[in-house]
Motif scaffolding. Sequence first.
Motif, mmCIF file in Angstrom:
data_model
loop_
_atom_site.group_PDB
_atom_site.id
_atom_site.type_symbol
_atom_site.label_atom_id
_atom_site.label_comp_id
_atom_site.label_asym_id
_atom_site.label_seq_id
_atom_site.Cartn_x
_atom_site.Cartn_y
_atom_site.Cartn_z
ATOM 1 N N PRO A 72 0.791 -1.219 0.000
ATOM 2 C CA PRO A 72 0.000 0.000 0.000
ATOM 3 C C PRO A 72 0.829 1.278 0.000
ATOM 4 N N PRO A 73 0.166 2.426 -0.189
ATOM 5 C CA PRO A 73 0.892 3.681 -0.362
ATOM 6 C C PRO A 73 1.562 4.178 0.900
ATOM 7 N N VAL A 74 2.648 4.915 0.667
ATOM 8 C CA VAL A 74 3.394 5.599 1.725
ATOM 9 C C VAL A 74 3.606 7.034 1.263
ATOM 10 N N VAL A 75 3.322 7.995 2.119
ATOM 11 C CA VAL A 75 3.538 9.385 1.748
ATOM 12 C C VAL A 75 5.019 9.603 1.455
ATOM 13 N N VAL A 133 2.131 -6.259 -15.873
ATOM 14 C CA VAL A 133 1.758 -4.852 -15.787
ATOM 15 C C VAL A 133 2.314 -4.274 -14.492
ATOM 16 N N LEU A 134 2.873 -3.096 -14.583
ATOM 17 C CA LEU A 134 3.355 -2.357 -13.417
ATOM 18 C C LEU A 134 2.639 -1.020 -13.360
ATOM 19 N N HIS A 135 1.841 -0.814 -12.322
ATOM 20 C CA HIS A 135 1.190 0.469 -12.104
ATOM 21 C C HIS A 135 2.008 1.264 -11.090
ATOM 22 N N LEU A 136 2.235 2.520 -11.387
ATOM 23 C CA LEU A 136 2.912 3.430 -10.468
ATOM 24 C C LEU A 136 1.907 4.480 -10.028
ATOM 25 N N LEU A 137 1.639 4.536 -8.719
ATOM 26 C CA LEU A 137 0.699 5.501 -8.150
ATOM 27 C C LEU A 137 1.487 6.425 -7.232
ATOM 28 N N ASN A 138 1.432 7.715 -7.518
ATOM 29 C CA ASN A 138 2.355 8.674 -6.921
ATOM 30 C C ASN A 138 1.761 9.330 -5.675
ATOM 31 N N TYR A 139 2.454 9.175 -4.533
ATOM 32 C CA TYR A 139 2.033 9.797 -3.279
ATOM 33 C C TYR A 139 3.119 10.704 -2.708
ATOM 34 N N ASP A 140 4.033 11.129 -3.553
ATOM 35 C CA ASP A 140 5.091 12.034 -3.108
ATOM 36 C C ASP A 140 4.571 13.472 -3.173
ATOM 37 N N GLY A 141 4.448 14.109 -2.012
ATOM 38 C CA GLY A 141 3.959 15.483 -1.968
ATOM 39 C C GLY A 141 2.496 15.613 -1.609
ATOM 40 N N VAL A 142 1.784 14.495 -1.446
ATOM 41 C CA VAL A 142 0.361 14.574 -1.110
ATOM 42 C C VAL A 142 0.201 14.959 0.362
ATOM 43 N N SER A 143 -0.993 15.376 0.734
ATOM 44 C CA SER A 143 -1.226 15.821 2.101
ATOM 45 C C SER A 143 -1.993 14.810 2.949
ATOM 46 N N LEU A 171 -3.580 10.378 2.966
ATOM 47 C CA LEU A 171 -3.862 9.099 2.312
ATOM 48 C C LEU A 171 -5.323 8.704 2.468
ATOM 49 N N GLN A 172 -6.160 9.629 2.942
ATOM 50 C CA GLN A 172 -7.583 9.380 3.065
ATOM 51 C C GLN A 172 -8.291 9.873 1.802
ATOM 52 N N TRP A 173 -8.977 8.968 1.133
ATOM 53 C CA TRP A 173 -9.486 9.250 -0.209
ATOM 54 C C TRP A 173 -10.635 10.246 -0.233
ATOM 55 N N ARG A 174 -11.486 10.265 0.773
ATOM 56 C CA ARG A 174 -12.703 11.078 0.703
ATOM 57 C C ARG A 174 -12.397 12.579 0.695
ATOM 58 N N ASP A 175 -11.326 12.967 1.384
ATOM 59 C CA ASP A 175 -10.858 14.357 1.365
ATOM 60 C C ASP A 175 -11.991 15.317 1.733
ATOM 61 N N ASP A 176 -12.563 15.110 2.917
ATOM 62 C CA ASP A 176 -13.721 15.891 3.343
ATOM 63 C C ASP A 176 -13.481 17.392 3.345
ATOM 64 N N SER A 177 -12.289 17.798 3.710
ATOM 65 C CA SER A 177 -11.992 19.227 3.832
ATOM 66 C C SER A 177 -11.297 19.794 2.604
ATOM 67 N N LYS A 178 -11.201 19.011 1.546
ATOM 68 C CA LYS A 178 -10.584 19.441 0.282
ATOM 69 C C LYS A 178 -9.145 19.942 0.490
ATOM 70 N N ILE A 179 -8.353 19.115 1.178
ATOM 71 C CA ILE A 179 -6.966 19.493 1.465
ATOM 72 C C ILE A 179 -5.952 18.730 0.613
ATOM 73 N N GLN A 180 -6.412 17.730 -0.149
ATOM 74 C CA GLN A 180 -5.461 16.916 -0.903
ATOM 75 C C GLN A 180 -4.690 17.765 -1.911
ATOM 76 N N ARG A 181 -3.358 17.512 -1.983
ATOM 77 C CA ARG A 181 -2.494 18.227 -2.917
ATOM 78 C C ARG A 181 -2.099 17.317 -4.061
ATOM 79 N N GLU A 182 -1.754 17.933 -5.183
ATOM 80 C CA GLU A 182 -1.188 17.167 -6.286
ATOM 81 C C GLU A 182 0.154 16.579 -5.873
ATOM 82 N N PRO A 183 0.440 15.359 -6.288
ATOM 83 C CA PRO A 183 1.779 14.822 -6.028
ATOM 84 C C PRO A 183 2.811 15.534 -6.886
ATOM 85 N N LEU A 184 4.052 15.388 -6.499
ATOM 86 C CA LEU A 184 5.155 15.988 -7.250
ATOM 87 C C LEU A 184 5.403 15.191 -8.530
ATOM 88 N N VAL A 185 5.468 15.893 -9.625
ATOM 89 C CA VAL A 185 5.647 15.245 -10.923
ATOM 90 C C VAL A 185 7.070 14.704 -11.051
#
Length: 584
Positions: free
Chosen positions: A482-485, A500-510, A512-526
């Motif tokens: 699973p993901p790690v910030v 198949v290898l899927h890469l899911l980016n969590y570098d720079g996110v605020s 790991l909770q998907w619902r994001d009730d307070s709209k605080i999630q940030r884009e990960p670093l490209v």
Amino acid sequence: MKKRKFLLLAPLALFMALVSCNNDDDALLSPIDEGVNMSYSEVLNFKKDKAKYNPGEEVNFSVNGTHQNTTVRYKYLGEVIEEAPLTGTSWTWEPPSEDFRGYMVELVKETDGEETVIGTVAVDVSSDWTKFPRYGFLSQFGNISASQRADVLNNLKDYHINGLQYYDWHFEHQRPLPLDENGEPAETWSDLFNREIYLGTVEGFIEQAQERNMASMFYNLLFGAWKKDEVQPVPVEWLMYNDRNHNDINRHILSGFGDIQLTDPANDEWQEHIFGETATVYENLEFDGWHLDQLGNRGTVYNYEGYKIDLGEAYKDFLISLENRFPNKKLVLNAVDQYEQEEILEAPVDFAYSEIWSRYQYQDLARVILENYEYSNGELNTVLAAYMNYNAQDGNFNTPAVLMTDAVIFTFGGAHLELGEHMLSSEYFPNDKLDMSMDLRNNVREYYDFHTAYQNLLRDGGSFNFPAVQSQDVDVKLNSWPPVVGQAAVVGKQLENSQVLHLLNYDGVSTLQWRDDSKIQREPLVKDNFSITAEAGRNVSKVWFASPDINGGASQELEFTQSGNQITLEVPYLKFWSMLVLEY
């Protein structure tokens, strides 16, 4: 019972165990500027005319202009199967005859020997929409004109939505379609919240959806009797109780709008009644099936005679009887927070549907999908009703939160119920308190193109696995799901002739909770142009890359080197989600 074919998901138990091993957000990292954010937008507004196509059916394409030196390139899983010059603003294509295939169609412009993708669209060729369900909803059935209905359906068609849940279209749960004194459907009626419903609007949506190869599923509880006044809607002997002495009816209270009394799903007389009402629906409206709902864990409940009801077994009994009564209609039952899902998926439903409440993190969404694979012996694909930015009251949806949630759901082979006349933010589907920004609309469309074009990798069997993948770049950190910030998570999937290898980016996110009730999630670093080494296991003949975040999901073949079981290559781009395919 509907026949099922077993698909190999061998390491599933191990994968599910690892999915649930990390339950807290890690310490957040300070953002670092790196990589180039390469935004993509369609140049020629590339579209096709239907949500899906039957084998042998022609696809009608359109663009809003032409560019010189542009090629139409038709691909199946990264392989060019046909191409032709773009010579006009509309044309037809007959896909190969194979059933249950997804294709990516690319518009590629050549300038001075360099190719640029200026448009993409996916095509799904499937005789049965429930094989790869992409579920949407409708929730407004007032006096809506044919042109207004067409606008709604054309928008959903462009997201490849192939099935529609008609939410709260009905009159009363125990009498969904009211008839007049002549036995004909009423022209109008009120739903339980006093919204006016027009028969012609429901009929019109069904007919116009059929023209776009979109299925229509009517919503109703499987055990509801709406009591809005002193008149008892059904015999008390059919009801479900909180006590053995049938004094306390199990009910769902709708403040100011009455109560929904719950019936015993296994009661033969209740089944006969509601199946008769369902027959009335099917005789008068061309619905393709019934989207059944429940209300989650009801505690310990009893029938009128005082016997305890096993709701899981009662649901299964109801669904088997329903399928026997209407064998040519589709069935799906909402497992509210996975309540009794295992028993539901032992019944003849056509796909799994889970409304998510107490599973908070990205890894929990994956776990639900994996549970449903296991419960259905690896056959049924899943739709998740997962409501984004749930506690937010106004403004726009948070784009990073939506895209990161879709990326997880799609990676693990699920679909996200989120699109209708608006995007969903709560369990009451007419609620349109949040808006989609133009950026979110464009990005979600690319994600649905990707989801559809590569459905044979994402949703058509295979075994999740854990190939060792390491980054050769100190600025790119990788870990197995699973993901790690601060890192990118790797999800592997083994198919017959590819890894198949899927890469899911969590570098720079605020979070790991998907619902994001307070709209605080940030884009990960490209990240871009970084080197990785991966465990291959076999001799690799080809490697290709695709991402919904760049070039409209168009595939790109990559150079690589192989030494023994190790393969080294350069990943062109990683924003939210990128996919690498190693072919043998």
